[in-house]
Scaffold this active site. Structure first.
Site, PDB file in Angstrom:
ATOM      1  N   CYS A 270      36.221   9.110   8.260  1.00 52.62           N
ATOM      2  CA  CYS A 270      34.782   8.933   8.660  1.00 52.62           C
ATOM      3  C   CYS A 270      34.610   8.301   9.960  1.00 52.62           C
ATOM      4  O   CYS A 270      34.225   9.233  10.812  1.00 52.62           O
ATOM      5  CB  CYS A 270      33.836   7.797   7.792  1.00 52.62           C
ATOM      6  SG  CYS A 270      33.638   8.672   6.119  1.00 52.62           S
TER       7      CYS A 270
HETATM    8  N1  LIG Z   1      36.134   9.221   1.802  1.00 51.19           N
HETATM    9  C1  LIG Z   1      35.325   8.417   2.307  1.00 51.19           C
HETATM   10  O1  LIG Z   1      35.446   7.140   2.285  1.00 51.19           O
HETATM   11  C2  LIG Z   1      33.826   9.187   2.563  1.00 51.19           C
HETATM   12  C3  LIG Z   1      32.803   8.191   2.635  1.00 51.19           C
HETATM   13  C4  LIG Z   1      31.645   8.490   2.719  1.00 51.19           C
HETATM   14  C5  LIG Z   1      31.408  10.089   3.262  1.00 51.19           C
HETATM   15  N2  LIG Z   1      32.406  10.850   3.221  1.00 51.19           N
HETATM   16  C6  LIG Z   1      32.244  12.102   3.440  1.00 51.19           C
HETATM   17  O2  LIG Z   1      32.150  12.709   2.218  1.00 51.19           O
HETATM   18  C7  LIG Z   1      32.697  14.278   2.152  1.00 51.19           C
HETATM   19  C8  LIG Z   1      33.740  14.361   1.240  1.00 51.19           C
HETATM   20  O3  LIG Z   1      34.565  13.527   1.519  1.00 51.19           O
HETATM   21  P1  LIG Z   1      36.130  13.221   0.496  1.00 51.19           P
HETATM   22  O4  LIG Z   1      36.605  11.918   1.185  1.00 51.19           O
HETATM   23  O5  LIG Z   1      35.524  13.000  -0.632  1.00 51.19           O
HETATM   24  O6  LIG Z   1      36.934  14.450   0.908  1.00 51.19           O
HETATM   25  P2  LIG Z   1      38.136  14.786  -0.271  1.00 51.19           P
HETATM   26  O7  LIG Z   1      38.905  15.813   0.676  1.00 51.19           O
HETATM   27  O8  LIG Z   1      38.617  13.628  -1.031  1.00 51.19           O
HETATM   28  O9  LIG Z   1      37.287  15.752  -1.416  1.00 51.19           O
HETATM   29  C9  LIG Z   1      36.694  16.934  -1.106  1.00 51.19           C
HETATM   30  C10 LIG Z   1      37.116  17.600  -2.480  1.00 51.19           C
HETATM   31  O10 LIG Z   1      36.263  19.061  -2.145  1.00 51.19           O
HETATM   32  C11 LIG Z   1      37.185  20.334  -2.747  1.00 51.19           C
HETATM   33  N3  LIG Z   1      36.634  21.176  -2.079  1.00 51.19           N
HETATM   34  C12 LIG Z   1      37.060  21.633  -0.908  1.00 51.19           C
HETATM   35  N4  LIG Z   1      36.454  22.888  -0.774  1.00 51.19           N
HETATM   36  C13 LIG Z   1      36.009  23.155  -1.802  1.00 51.19           C
HETATM   37  C14 LIG Z   1      34.956  24.329  -2.352  1.00 51.19           C
HETATM   38  N5  LIG Z   1      34.761  25.210  -1.587  1.00 51.19           N
HETATM   39  N6  LIG Z   1      34.531  24.278  -3.551  1.00 51.19           N
HETATM   40  C15 LIG Z   1      34.641  22.997  -4.354  1.00 51.19           C
HETATM   41  N7  LIG Z   1      35.490  22.178  -4.104  1.00 51.19           N
HETATM   42  C16 LIG Z   1      35.795  21.978  -2.843  1.00 51.19           C
HETATM   43  C17 LIG Z   1      38.553  19.624  -2.239  1.00 51.19           C
HETATM   44  O11 LIG Z   1      39.456  20.209  -3.165  1.00 51.19           O
HETATM   45  C18 LIG Z   1      38.446  17.969  -2.678  1.00 51.19           C
HETATM   46  O12 LIG Z   1      38.853  17.922  -4.082  1.00 51.19           O
HETATM   47  C19 LIG Z   1      33.157  14.676   3.869  1.00 51.19           C
HETATM   48  O13 LIG Z   1      31.895  15.162   4.447  1.00 51.19           O
HETATM   49  C20 LIG Z   1      33.226  13.176   4.222  1.00 51.19           C
HETATM   50  O14 LIG Z   1      33.095  12.818   5.571  1.00 51.19           O
HETATM   51  C21 LIG Z   1      33.535  10.362   3.035  1.00 51.19           C
END
Ligand SMILES: NC(=O)c1ccc[n+]([C@@H]2O[C@H](COP(=O)([O-])OP(=O)(O)OC[C@H]3O[C@@H](n4cnc5c(N)ncnc54)[C@H](O)[C@@H]3O)[C@@H](O)[C@H]2O)c1
Length: 430
Positions: A270
């Protein structure tokens, strides 16, 4: 049946696209609220693990996941055709930066194309991935309306930023208020109703653009304040002032001050990334976001500052980085978690290896260190610690026996002040 009624009767079906750090906890919260939920991901291993009731995310308790899976409220699939049956679809896919620091929203676009193929009347689509203001209206809306359905009348579209803080047990997906901004008032109302039905605390705002900007303000606030305190730390070092003592004393002010702490660099998905989504978009409106750029520069200089300080401390001991045996202690980007994405440990390791140090790492939370070249795991024993030239604490973890380190390491560079309870000449603070 109208979506409003289905939600009220808990007869609705819910889909979460992307079962990562954000999507899996959300899916489990929906399921725990008794909502039938299907998680969709493209990684087969994740789907198999969810369906086996096995958690791969630290914040999701294995027993809770196993319970909702065995009760039949949660399952996972890689079949986007299942979206046809879903009444609500939350998108939780990654939003990284390209090498040029431009937003990469290709994961969102790819997920939305799958939704578009299955879009029907009375569906609600909510984007939760962090992104720049306007993404929901300018990118997702035109794609979804390609099939002739109209937003606010036939289907609903909103943005609700995920604000989860991995490893935080006090504030979790369930109790962090959910900011919700729809493309139309009906979209906001239904998205608000969804989160309320899932026992969450929604905070409606006037538009998806506002909701998108809320998330970026929050993360920019952190990045800028960390940048400020990192600059103060470098300044204090030059003036031989203990910055940690300064912050501790300043934090006794009961109003108008919020402590931020210096560190070896930003990490995680983030803070190092999201502010650049905002500055990129602002640039398109002819606005230069100076605080974002400046704090980004200061924060990304921190690994180099660590290297300079370590070189200085080794030099005082008639040693140099070339050939030194250096342990990196803690490689996840923050305490108590296994996530190494964007961790400053990678930069520090690279800079040390470039200067021909022999680098090892130790982190109880991280099984193997990917993308770091040849960095062996270190067996954390008194004998091995005695053989080091330096240990650098990049991330502190509660479980580590720091006494063993303080009693045996010739030099410890503590970039997190985790050794504040120890008094020893071999400790050098950032
Ligand atoms: N990790 C954090 O602490 C956090 C906190 C707040 C917001 N976010 C935001 O949330 C979003 C997701 O982050 P995350 O940390 O969960 O990412 P992550 O990489 O842990 O998870 C994303 C998931 O999406 C899947 N994926 C990718 N493309 C796909 C598709 N086309 N169809 C279906 N699944 C698909 C991946 O395989 C993965 O399992 C990002 O925008 C991030 O900035 C993350």
């Amino acid at each position: 049946m109208q979506l409003r009624q289905k939600l009220a009767d808990k007869k609705s079906i819910h889909s979460i696209i992307g079962l990562g750090y954000v999507g899996l906890p959300l899916a489990v919260e929906f399921a725990k609220a008794g909502l039938t939920t299907v998680g969709i991901d493209i990684v087969r291993d994740k789907i198999d693990m969810v369906n086996a009731g096995t958690s791969y995310i630290g914040d999701v308790a294995g027993e809770e996941l196993a319970r909702v899976v065995s009760e039949g409220t949660l399952r996972a699939s890689d079949d986007f055709g299942e979206l046809k049956d879903a009444d609500t679809i939350n998108i939780c896919v990654p939003t990284p930066l390209r090498k040029t620091k431009d937003p990469d929203i290709s994961y969102i676009v790819s997920a939305v194309r799958e939704i578009q193929k299955n879009l029907r009347r009375e569906q609600l689509v909510i984007l939760e991935s962090t992104t720049y203001p306007g993404t929901t209206e300018e990118v997702i809306l035109p794609l979804l309306e390609e099939g002739g359905l109209a937003v606010g009348r036939d289907f609903y579209l909103a943005f609700s930023p995920e604000r989860v803080d991995p490893g935080n047990v006090k504030y979790t997906t369930k109790n962090i208020p959910k900011v919700v901004g729809g493309v139309t008032p009906a979209c906001t109302e239904l998205a608000t109703l969804l989160y309320r039905t899932a026992n969450m605390n929604p905070v409606p705002v006037s538009s998806s653009r506002v909701a998108e900007t809320v998330k970026l303000l929050e993360n920019t606030f952190r990045s800028v304040n960390i940048g400020l305190v990192n600059e103060i730390a470098m300044m204090c070092h030059k003036m031989s002032i203990d910055v940690w003592e300064v912050i501790e004393a300043a934090a006794t002010k009961p109003f108008g001050f919020m402590p931020f702490y210096p560190g070896p660099g930003l990490g995680g998905h983030c803070i190092p990334i999201d502010p650049f989504y905002l500055s990129w978009k602002a640039k398109q409106s002819g606005f230069e976001a100076r605080f974002i750029e400046l704090s980004g520069m200061i924060n990304s200089d921190m690994p180099m500052h660590v290297i300079n300080r370590v070189a200085e401390a080794l030099n005082e001991r008639r040693k140099c980085i070339n050939g030194a045996r250096i342990l990196i202690l803690g490689v996840s980007y923050k305490e108590g978690i296994d996530d190494t994405r964007e961790s400053p440990a990678y930069d520090i390791i690279k800079l040390l290896q470039y200067r021909k140090a022999e680098v090892m790492y130790y982190d109880e939370h991280v099984g193997s260190l990917e993308n770091a070249g040849d960095v062996p795991a270190f067996a954390y024993t008194a004998g091995n610690i005695r053989n080091l030239d330096c240990a650098i604490i990049v991330t502190g973890h509660r479980e580590v026996d720091y006494r063993l380190l303080v009693e045996n390491a010739p030099l410890i560079f503590d970039a997190r002040n985790v050794l504040k309870d120890f008094k020893s000449d071999n400790i050098v603070l950032l």
